[in-house]
Design a protein around this motif. Structure first.
Motif, short mmCIF file in Angstrom:
data_model
loop_
_atom_site.label_atom_id
_atom_site.label_comp_id
_atom_site.label_asym_id
_atom_site.label_seq_id
_atom_site.Cartn_x
_atom_site.Cartn_y
_atom_site.Cartn_z
N GLN A 116 17.57 -3.63 13.26
CA GLN A 116 18.26 -4.71 13.97
C GLN A 116 19.62 -4.24 14.48
N SER A 117 20.31 -3.44 13.70
CA SER A 117 21.63 -2.97 14.12
C SER A 117 21.57 -2.09 15.36
N LEU A 118 20.41 -1.52 15.63
CA LEU A 118 20.21 -0.68 16.81
C LEU A 118 19.63 -1.47 17.98
N GLY A 119 19.35 -2.76 17.78
CA GLY A 119 18.73 -3.56 18.83
C GLY A 119 17.24 -3.31 18.96
N ALA A 120 16.65 -2.63 17.96
CA ALA A 120 15.21 -2.36 17.98
C ALA A 120 14.44 -3.61 17.56
N ILE A 121 13.14 -3.59 17.82
CA ILE A 121 12.25 -4.69 17.47
C ILE A 121 11.39 -4.26 16.30
N VAL A 122 11.50 -4.94 15.18
CA VAL A 122 10.68 -4.61 14.02
C VAL A 122 9.28 -5.18 14.20
N VAL A 123 8.28 -4.35 14.00
CA VAL A 123 6.89 -4.78 14.04
C VAL A 123 6.42 -4.88 12.59
N ALA A 124 6.30 -6.11 12.12
CA ALA A 124 5.99 -6.36 10.71
C ALA A 124 4.48 -6.32 10.50
N MET A 125 3.97 -5.15 10.14
CA MET A 125 2.54 -4.98 9.92
C MET A 125 2.11 -5.65 8.61
N ASN A 126 0.98 -6.33 8.67
CA ASN A 126 0.43 -6.98 7.48
C ASN A 126 0.03 -5.92 6.46
N GLY A 127 0.68 -5.95 5.30
CA GLY A 127 0.45 -4.93 4.30
C GLY A 127 -0.92 -4.97 3.66
N TRP A 128 -1.70 -6.00 3.93
CA TRP A 128 -3.05 -6.10 3.37
C TRP A 128 -4.12 -5.63 4.35
N TRP A 129 -3.72 -5.25 5.53
CA TRP A 129 -4.69 -4.87 6.55
C TRP A 129 -5.47 -3.61 6.18
N THR A 130 -6.68 -3.55 6.69
CA THR A 130 -7.46 -2.32 6.67
C THR A 130 -6.98 -1.43 7.83
N ALA A 131 -7.49 -0.22 7.88
CA ALA A 131 -7.12 0.70 8.96
C ALA A 131 -7.52 0.11 10.32
N GLN A 132 -8.67 -0.54 10.38
CA GLN A 132 -9.14 -1.10 11.64
C GLN A 132 -8.23 -2.23 12.12
N GLU A 133 -7.82 -3.09 11.21
CA GLU A 133 -6.93 -4.18 11.58
C GLU A 133 -5.56 -3.65 11.99
N PHE A 134 -5.09 -2.63 11.28
CA PHE A 134 -3.82 -2.01 11.62
C PHE A 134 -3.88 -1.39 13.02
N GLU A 135 -4.97 -0.74 13.31
CA GLU A 135 -5.08 -0.04 14.60
C GLU A 135 -4.98 -1.01 15.77
N HIS A 136 -5.58 -2.19 15.63
CA HIS A 136 -5.48 -3.18 16.70
C HIS A 136 -4.03 -3.55 16.95
N ALA A 137 -3.27 -3.82 15.90
CA ALA A 137 -1.86 -4.20 16.05
C ALA A 137 -1.03 -3.04 16.58
N TRP A 138 -1.37 -1.84 16.16
CA TRP A 138 -0.63 -0.65 16.63
C TRP A 138 -0.83 -0.45 18.13
N GLN A 139 -2.06 -0.54 18.57
CA GLN A 139 -2.35 -0.36 19.99
C GLN A 139 -1.75 -1.48 20.83
N LEU A 140 -1.65 -2.66 20.26
CA LEU A 140 -1.07 -3.79 20.99
C LEU A 140 0.42 -3.60 21.20
N THR A 141 1.13 -3.10 20.19
CA THR A 141 2.59 -3.06 20.24
C THR A 141 3.17 -1.69 20.55
N ARG A 142 2.42 -0.62 20.33
CA ARG A 142 2.84 0.75 20.63
C ARG A 142 4.23 1.09 20.10
N PRO A 143 4.43 1.06 18.78
CA PRO A 143 5.74 1.38 18.22
C PRO A 143 6.14 2.83 18.45
#
Length: 552
Positions: A116-143
């Motif tokens: 936040q101090s850098l003006g960045a956007i935190v992408v709060a990944m669901n810690g219970w996700w499987t790899a497949q669920e994580f990949e969808h969110a990763w491709q959507l947001t491209r951190p």
């Protein structure tokens, strides 16, 4: 007609004193994203202003993470070091996305504030996700960077992550040893701060884009609610002692990030992190040891605490505030928890909000909640609410419809999904929550998720009503009700019931129990009795899609 917190409270002398000209919570109208909306005149303009202000708490303990106890002063030093590391080692700058995939921890918190101090956007990944669920969110947001703990990063071994990956467990200990100063970054109130994902029970997760204004507003509205409640007893915020909150909600959910990381900071409280699988004895032991004053009972925690045979062995006298959240709470569970925590008898509380609302538009506590246990509350300050039909037409009090909410704190929209954003945000920035509810005497009653409604021979059946009845049975721990296809009626009612022990109750007995209180067409036609806990997501809501899949 819309109802608002201001209209409901404006006649109250305590409200007038708190919100009038020159008062701490003075309310003014300003233009927010093109709309004239009420806001507090005195407010933090960004999360960083909130962070800096919290340094007044100095050596008071901010967070307890296992054996580690971190003061506000120590935490600030860690944030400065991590911010420097993110900028110099990974080139993180304003607008970049930084993903966090980890369990609640001091490191999660430090990474959030540093970004936040850098003006960045935190992408709060669901810690219970499987790899497949994580990949969808990763491709959507491209951190631009992934920060994770070892356990969750190991879960992603099959994926190709096209960005640097940092293991929080080992790397941050080295980073903390490098002192630094906080970056000076220009941040506007409506700059994006966070991408938080919807629960996922309605399809593939969407990323709600949350602004600095929203996160700050979450804390200020809750702080006002505390001040208003205390004013009813002739007290001021300055009379409030610092508290200890047991942190059970995950940081990747609004109740965890807003309620634990942000709200405790504004109030100068301590948050004690509960980690690992939920066990009633462990939780009760922590309440006793850390003298916890506030606890939020999410989802299935309540029934398990009530049924814990050793509950009366613990000294739970420190707990004075009991909050319900995540889903509608059966009256029997409310009563049971108040018995377990006797010093919270007069202060139960409930709040209603969604990821997209950003804040808590509706809620109440104390006697109001006790007298109306099936309601979710009245309007909170700075918020408006309206019940509409599927065509967007406002509905009168007492009639069920879609719940729409407006405030300065609604999400900016769904990340990289303008079509989905347009479906829930209208041109005046009213937000459709997707929930079905009604207004009665100024109180909001939520029946069930719109998709959970059962349509049996043109009769609308709301699962919550049946679940509340089942959960009141002495041999029932918890239940879930949903619709199944039926050749005659279109849909029929099915109940999955967790009973206290095998043979403790039969389908016929439970059907008779439901039929004693509800109309015959609401009595489940299909049953599954089990001793296994219901599957839930991070917010405590039952995953009925998983139950339906088990039927196949």
């Amino acid at each position: 007609m819309p109802i608002s917190g201001h209209d409901q409270l404006k006649a109250d002398p305590a409200y007038q004193a708190l919100t009038g000209l020159g008062a701490e919570f003075e309310i003014v109208e300003e233009t927010v994203l093109g709309q004239r909306l009420p806001v507090f005149r005195q407010r933090h303009q960004s999360l960083i202003e909130l962070l800096l202000d919290s340094q007044k708490h100095g050596d008071r303990i901010f967070m307890v993470d296992g054996e580690r106890r971190l003061s506000y002063r120590q935490h600030f030093e860690q944030v400065k070091s991590v911010a420097r590391y993110l900028a110099e080692t990974h080139g993180i700058a304003k607008g970049d996305r930084v993903a966090i995939f980890a369990d609640n921890s001091i490191e999660w918190d430090a990474a959030f504030w540093a970004a936040q101090s850098l003006g960045a956007i935190v992408v709060a990944m669901n810690g219970w996700w499987t790899a497949q669920e994580f990949e969808h969110a990763w491709q959507l947001t491209r951190p631009a960077l992934l920060l994770g703990d070892s356990k969750r990063l190991a879960r992603l071994a099959s994926l190709k992550i096209d960005a640097p990956v940092v293991e929080l467990d080992s790397e941050f200990a080295r980073v903390y040893a490098q002192p630094s100063e906080l970056p000076q970054t220009a941040i506007d109130e409506d700059d994006p701060a966070l991408i938080m994902f919807t629960s996922g029970t309605t399809g593939r997760a969407k990323g709600a884009l949350i602004s600095h204004r929203t996160e700050v507003g979450f804390t200020h509205c809750n702080r006002f609610a505390t001040a208003f409640g205390m004013a009813q007893w002739g007290m001021k915020l300055s009379d409030r002692p610092s508290g200890v909150t047991l942190g059970v909600a995950p940081f990747f959910h609004m109740s965890g990030l807003g309620g634990l990381m942000l709200q405790t900071r504004v109030m100068g409280d301590t948050v004690v992190l509960y980690k690992g699988r939920f066990e009633p004895e462990k939780l009760l032991g922590m309440i006793e040891q850390e003298k916890v004053s506030t606890f939020t009972a999410l989802g299935g925690m309540g029934p398990r605490i009530i049924n814990c045979p050793s509950a009366d062995r613990y000294d739970l006298s420190s707990l004075t505030t009991l909050i319900f959240g995540g889903s509608p709470v059966p009256h029997s569970v409310q009563q049971g928890l108040r018995k377990v925590f006797p010093n919270a008898q007069a202060t139960p509380a409930i709040g209603y909000g969604t990821t997209e609302t950003g804040s808590v538009p509706v809620g109440f506590s104390g006697q109001g909640f006790i007298e109306h246990p099936s309601a979710t509350g009245d309007m909170n300050v700075l918020h408006e609410l309206e019940i509409r039909d599927e065509n967007g037409t406002a509905l009168p009090d007492g009639q069920d419809g879609l719940v729409w909410v407006r405030s300065a704190f609604n999400m900016l929209g769904y990340w990289n999904n303008p079509e989905a954003s347009a479906e829930v945000l209208d041109q005046n920035r009213w937000l459709c929550t997707g929930d079905i509810g009604r207004i009665e005497q100024g109180l909001l009653y939520i029946n069930s998720r719109a998709r959970d409604m059962i349509l049996r021979s043109a009769e609308n059946i709301y699962p919550t009503e049946i679940e509340n009845r089942l959960d009141a049975h002495p041999q029932v721990k918890e239940s879930a009700v949903y619709g199944v296809d039926d050749d005659v009626h279109g849909q029929a009612v099915k109940a999955v019931v967790v009973i206290s022990e095998p043979e403790a109750a039969t389908e016929a007995e439970l059907a008779e129990w439901v039929g004693e209180a509800l109309a015959a067409y609401k009595v489940p036609a299909h049953w599954r009795l089990t001793d296994e806990a219901l599957p839930r997501n991070a917010t405590g809501k039952v995953l009925k899609d998983q139950l339906r899949a088990q039927d196949a």
